[in-house]
Design a protein around this motif. Structure first.
Motif, PDB file in Angstrom:
ATOM      1  N   ASP A 204      36.071  51.415  -8.620  1.00  0.00           N
ATOM      2  CA  ASP A 204      37.094  51.411  -9.261  1.00  0.00           C
ATOM      3  C   ASP A 204      38.440  52.324  -7.930  1.00  0.00           C
ATOM      4  OD1 ASP A 204      35.850  50.353 -11.040  1.00  0.00           O
ATOM      5  OD2 ASP A 204      34.986  52.573 -12.172  1.00  0.00           O
ATOM      6  N   GLN A 205      38.596  52.035  -6.958  1.00  0.00           N
ATOM      7  CA  GLN A 205      39.529  52.911  -6.129  1.00  0.00           C
ATOM      8  C   GLN A 205      40.911  51.435  -5.623  1.00  0.00           C
ATOM      9  OE1 GLN A 205      38.099  55.497  -3.281  1.00  0.00           O
ATOM     10  NE2 GLN A 205      36.574  55.719  -4.818  1.00  0.00           N
ATOM     11  N   HIS A 206      41.564  51.609  -4.652  1.00  0.00           N
ATOM     12  CA  HIS A 206      42.902  51.358  -4.877  1.00  0.00           C
ATOM     13  C   HIS A 206      41.920  51.449  -3.057  1.00  0.00           C
ATOM     14  CE1 HIS A 206      44.607  49.817  -7.841  1.00  0.00           C
ATOM     15  NE2 HIS A 206      44.690  50.519  -8.712  1.00  0.00           N
ATOM     16  N   VAL A 207      41.949  50.210  -2.824  1.00  0.00           N
ATOM     17  CA  VAL A 207      41.581  50.532  -0.705  1.00  0.00           C
ATOM     18  C   VAL A 207      42.169  49.142   0.227  1.00  0.00           C
ATOM     19  CG1 VAL A 207      39.600  50.355   1.162  1.00  0.00           C
ATOM     20  CG2 VAL A 207      38.969  50.554  -1.671  1.00  0.00           C
ATOM     21  N   VAL A 208      42.399  50.215   1.105  1.00  0.00           N
ATOM     22  CA  VAL A 208      43.791  49.211   2.155  1.00  0.00           C
ATOM     23  C   VAL A 208      42.761  49.302   3.242  1.00  0.00           C
ATOM     24  CG1 VAL A 208      45.410  49.171   3.426  1.00  0.00           C
ATOM     25  CG2 VAL A 208      45.683  50.156   1.333  1.00  0.00           C
ATOM     26  N   VAL A 209      43.085  47.761   3.448  1.00  0.00           N
ATOM     27  CA  VAL A 209      41.554  47.812   4.894  1.00  0.00           C
ATOM     28  C   VAL A 209      42.572  47.525   5.810  1.00  0.00           C
ATOM     29  CG1 VAL A 209      40.220  46.023   5.697  1.00  0.00           C
ATOM     30  CG2 VAL A 209      40.023  46.560   3.289  1.00  0.00           C
ATOM     31  N   VAL A 210      42.244  47.704   7.047  1.00  0.00           N
ATOM     32  CA  VAL A 210      43.158  47.397   7.909  1.00  0.00           C
ATOM     33  C   VAL A 210      42.801  47.044   9.594  1.00  0.00           C
ATOM     34  CG1 VAL A 210      44.925  48.431   9.558  1.00  0.00           C
ATOM     35  CG2 VAL A 210      44.515  49.641   7.463  1.00  0.00           C
ATOM     36  N   GLY A 211      43.265  46.132  10.652  1.00  0.00           N
ATOM     37  CA  GLY A 211      42.653  44.849  11.089  1.00  0.00           C
ATOM     38  C   GLY A 211      42.460  43.433  10.909  1.00  0.00           C
ATOM     39  N   GLY A 212      42.427  43.013  12.114  1.00  0.00           N
ATOM     40  CA  GLY A 212      42.181  41.413  11.936  1.00  0.00           C
ATOM     41  C   GLY A 212      41.165  41.081  12.823  1.00  0.00           C
ATOM     42  N   GLY A 213      39.976  41.578  12.262  1.00  0.00           N
ATOM     43  CA  GLY A 213      38.954  41.165  12.542  1.00  0.00           C
ATOM     44  C   GLY A 213      37.814  40.708  12.466  1.00  0.00           C
ATOM     45  N   THR A 214      36.262  40.417  11.927  1.00  0.00           N
ATOM     46  CA  THR A 214      35.212  40.531  11.398  1.00  0.00           C
ATOM     47  C   THR A 214      34.608  41.441  10.686  1.00  0.00           C
ATOM     48  OG1 THR A 214      33.777  40.311  13.344  1.00  0.00           O
ATOM     49  CG2 THR A 214      34.749  38.387  12.613  1.00  0.00           C
ATOM     50  N   ALA A 320      41.905  54.934  -0.069  1.00  0.00           N
ATOM     51  CA  ALA A 320      41.244  54.992   0.334  1.00  0.00           C
ATOM     52  C   ALA A 320      41.625  53.943   1.943  1.00  0.00           C
ATOM     53  CB  ALA A 320      39.086  54.634   0.397  1.00  0.00           C
ATOM     54  N   ILE A 321      42.071  54.722   3.070  1.00  0.00           N
ATOM     55  CA  ILE A 321      41.842  53.668   4.053  1.00  0.00           C
ATOM     56  C   ILE A 321      41.214  53.038   4.517  1.00  0.00           C
ATOM     57  CG2 ILE A 321      44.167  52.922   5.885  1.00  0.00           C
ATOM     58  CD1 ILE A 321      46.235  54.800   4.367  1.00  0.00           C
ATOM     59  N   ILE A 322      40.804  51.952   4.902  1.00  0.00           N
ATOM     60  CA  ILE A 322      39.222  51.311   5.884  1.00  0.00           C
ATOM     61  C   ILE A 322      39.953  51.413   7.006  1.00  0.00           C
ATOM     62  CG2 ILE A 322      37.321  50.138   6.463  1.00  0.00           C
ATOM     63  CD1 ILE A 322      36.995  50.211   3.198  1.00  0.00           C
ATOM     64  N   TRP A 323      40.008  52.279   8.738  1.00  0.00           N
ATOM     65  CA  TRP A 323      40.603  51.497   9.858  1.00  0.00           C
ATOM     66  C   TRP A 323      39.535  50.936  10.324  1.00  0.00           C
ATOM     67  CZ3 TRP A 323      45.591  52.422  10.169  1.00  0.00           C
ATOM     68  CH2 TRP A 323      45.972  53.791  10.084  1.00  0.00           C
TER      69      TRP A 323
END
Length: 388
Positions: A204-214, A320-323
């Motif tokens: 139930d969180q808003h998440v930003v995922v950063v990255g262009g790989g697998t 949350a931001i996942i790098w």
């Protein structure tokens, strides 16, 4: 306090794919573990970096894991491994059986603090982490992104003098997070790939995922239906490949770029930038339903959102931001040897340091794939034997 160092011919730091490959070939040349060579590994058990990955990751959902040399002798192959089990468990099991079968006697958990010159030899200083609970070690910065600031870690130290050093520490212990304006003002959580444990942590969180790989793609697929909102951003357009699986050794352009950078002492380029991303059935379905569509990189971070400026303006809410922004070679313990060039990398050719013939870097640059690491193991072991 540290007692007088023991003396061996070779020290291998790291018991992942590259380190195990070197050790296998040293054994083939009839060197004996704990007598002629010593293997030091910081992890609590076998499995290399795979043992630290999240439990939902399965074999076949990331880059291919190739077999170690000699693994067929045990009747094992990752091609026939159970893909319903966590990849971390399969790799740990296979690597553990490999270590036992070839009598490699890996010393763990041993954290190498430094490698310095001692006359014609090298002195490797390590800390014995065995008496410490693993969760306490993590909290004190022995794993992941936190770094210890005190020189006195409070654990026993050991010294080993060696003629040759094989550094096979990989990259997992050196995650890379780029800087963007407003990072310190963010009220939510910053996480790197190495910190990810379970998608339920983002329920139930808003998440930003950063990255262009697998890894970034895998996070998007796992968080779908769990997170309240998902945003995927990448610094470069995604190069989709119309194939099911990527064999890094077949990606000749990426291997050539890695080799060129290693030989010239430059910082290593991103592997995925030269390989592209294969469209498995699961990924293709994610593209078709509009999940796997990456936005350009945002320009800044605010306490509860990421923001784009200019014509591509807008914002996305973020708890949350996942790098998923990759890793760098873990070489801090070699700093006293001054191997790093001004261009940002280490000059390496055929697995050997061009600045110090006593030092080999297994799994560095073009050897980063599992096939590459296997070939490097044979190549490095032959060079060492020629100089002993």
């Amino acid at each position: 306090m540290m007692s007088d160092p023991e003396r061996v011919k070779v020290v291998v730091i790291g018991a992942g794919q590259a380190g195990l490959s070197v050790a296998y070939y040293l054994r083939r040349f009839e060197l004996v573990a704990d007598e002629d060579f010593v293997m030091l590994d910081r992890a609590p058990g076998p499995g290399g970096a795979w043992q630290h990955r999240w439990s939902s990751l399965r074999l076949g959902t990331a880059h291919r894991v190739n077999d170690l040399p000699g693994m067929a002798e045990l009747g094992l192959s990752f091609d026939t491994a159970d893909r319903t089990l966590p990849a971390k468990d399969v790799v740990a099991d296979y690597y553990g059986r490999f270590e036992q079968h070839f009598d490699l006697r890996v010393r763990r958990p041993m954290n190498v603090r430094s490698v310095v010159n001692e006359g014609a030899d090298l002195l490797v200083t390590s800390e014995d982490l065995a008496p410490q609970p693993i969760e306490e070690l993590k909290s004190r910065g022995f794993f992941g992104r936190r770094r210890r600031t005190s020189e006195d870690s409070g654990v026993p130290r050991h010294g080993i003098a060696t003629q040759f050093l094989v550094n096979a520490t990989g990259t997992w212990g050196s995650p890379f997070v780029p800087y963007y304006p407003g990072m310190s003002d963010f009220a939510g959580r910053h996480l790197h790939t190495s910190d990810f444990v379970d998608a339920e942590d983002f329920r139930d969180q808003h998440v930003v995922v950063v990255g262009g790989g697998t890894s970034a793609i895998g996070f998007m697929l796992e968080l779908e239906g769990v997170a309240a909102g998902l945003t995927w951003v990448s610094r470069r357009p995604i190069d989709w490949l119309d194939r099911q699986e990527l064999d890094l050794e077949g990606a000749s352009a990426a291997v050539a770029l890695q080799d060129e950078a290693a030989r010239s002492g430059r910082a290593l380029p991103s592997v995925v930038s030269g390989t592209g991303v294969p469209k498995s059935r699961r990924i293709a379905a994610g593209i078709d339903r509009g999940l796997l569509v990456a936005r350009p990189m945002f320009h800044r971070i605010e306490p509860d959102r990421v923001v784009w400026d200019g014509d591509a303006g807008g914002m996305a809410r973020a708890d949350a931001i996942i790098w998923a922004t990759g890793f760098r070679p873990e070489l801090r313990h070699l700093s006293a040897l001054r191997l790093r060039e001004r261009a940002g990398g280490v000059t390496v050719g055929q697995g050997a340091s061009w600045n110090d013939p006593r030092i080999f870097l297994a799994g560095y640059g073009p050897q980063a794939s599992t096939i590459g690491a296997n070939r490097a193991g044979r190549m490095i072991a032959r060079q060492i034997m020629a100089m002993l």
